[in-house]
Scaffold this active site. Sequence first.
Site: not given
Length: 162
Positions: A46, A48-50
């Site tokens: 996803t 922001t996670c990545t």
Amino acid sequence: MTLSTGDTLPNATLLRIGADGPEQVEMASLTKGRKVVIFGLPGAYTGTCTSAHMPSFIRTKDEFDAKGVDEVICVSVNDPFVMDAWGDATGGKNAGITLLGDASAEFTKAIGMNWTAEPVGFYDRSRRYAMYAEDGVVKVLNVEEGPGVCEVSAGETLVAAI
């Protein structure tokens, strides 16, 4: 229960990919007698996670090591195959970050970090957080207000707090 500083982490069974495929890992065995960083996020692959959360821990991994942290662990409500592939794709595995799938959200629910966003298909996913624990006791806990933000839960913020 919503986790707080000073609380003991609950035990839960998570999954990772080992040499022979998926293997179970007990959170209690990962934290007993050790200094660990655990960061949780809504989902592998996803936005922001990545683009922000995982990279912040890759950038700070050596700083955590220098502070005596035994292991940096990423937890997400994904299966271990997704976590393993995402670890390869982001460079997290190569940086030495342990990626654990909390496929049933057992750990995430036990620490009160689960949330649902039906419009995007997120059910019992994890809020974005970062913590530092010694011998299973939470010493620092940073939780984001929203899923698209990575400031208080970033690696740089946590390493500065230890």
